[in-house]
Motif scaffolding. Structure first.
Motif, mmCIF file in Angstrom:
data_model
loop_
_atom_site.group_PDB
_atom_site.id
_atom_site.type_symbol
_atom_site.label_atom_id
_atom_site.label_comp_id
_atom_site.label_asym_id
_atom_site.label_seq_id
_atom_site.Cartn_x
_atom_site.Cartn_y
_atom_site.Cartn_z
ATOM 1 N N VAL A 26 25.234 43.951 33.268
ATOM 2 C CA VAL A 26 26.480 43.901 32.041
ATOM 3 C C VAL A 26 27.539 45.290 31.770
ATOM 4 O O VAL A 26 28.631 45.279 31.493
ATOM 5 C CB VAL A 26 26.455 43.309 30.096
ATOM 6 N N HIS A 27 26.481 46.497 32.262
ATOM 7 C CA HIS A 27 28.149 47.581 32.174
ATOM 8 C C HIS A 27 26.621 48.228 33.744
ATOM 9 O O HIS A 27 25.569 48.423 33.915
ATOM 10 C CB HIS A 27 27.636 48.609 31.204
ATOM 11 N N ALA A 28 27.683 48.976 34.741
ATOM 12 C CA ALA A 28 26.931 50.023 35.204
ATOM 13 C C ALA A 28 28.159 50.906 35.885
ATOM 14 O O ALA A 28 29.454 51.009 35.856
ATOM 15 C CB ALA A 28 26.363 49.568 36.708
ATOM 16 N N GLU A 29 27.609 52.339 35.298
ATOM 17 C CA GLU A 29 28.296 53.431 36.033
ATOM 18 C C GLU A 29 27.704 54.132 37.104
ATOM 19 O O GLU A 29 26.548 54.722 37.563
ATOM 20 C CB GLU A 29 28.774 54.611 34.919
ATOM 21 N N GLU A 30 28.361 54.896 37.774
ATOM 22 C CA GLU A 30 28.324 55.581 38.964
ATOM 23 C C GLU A 30 28.555 57.317 39.399
ATOM 24 O O GLU A 30 29.743 57.522 38.087
ATOM 25 C CB GLU A 30 28.963 54.517 40.358
#
Length: 87
Positions: free
Chosen positions: A49-53
């Motif tokens: 539901v959420h991902a940050e690189e």
């Protein structure tokens, strides 16, 4: 150059799990098969539901820790895409 991720998955019971990885798709598959974290076993299926690189492992793991400190409501706001997850 490796890419590092902080991610949030929603488990079948509605709870959130936050983690760190270098391969989000692989990690979500592992969670979904019950091969991921102990917490997610028995709470499948899961959904990313959420991902940050991030460029560094340290930055991604710091963000993972920050997300884990958020309240349930703050995590919901983060997942909903509301940049303000302070309160």
């Amino acid at each position: 150059m490796s890419v590092h991720w902080a991610y949030v998955i929603e488990c079948a019971d509605g709870s959130f799990y936050t983690g760190y990885t270098t391969d989000v798709e692989r990690r979500v598959r592992e969670h979904d098969r019950g091969e991921g974290a102990k917490y997610t076993r028995g709470r499948t299926p899961v959904e990313l539901v959420h991902a940050e690189e991030f460029e560094t492992r340290s930055a991604a793991m710091s963000r993972e820790y920050e997300i884990k400190q958020l309240s349930r409501r703050q995590k919901e706001r983060l997942v909903e895409g509301d940049g303000d997850c302070e309160g």
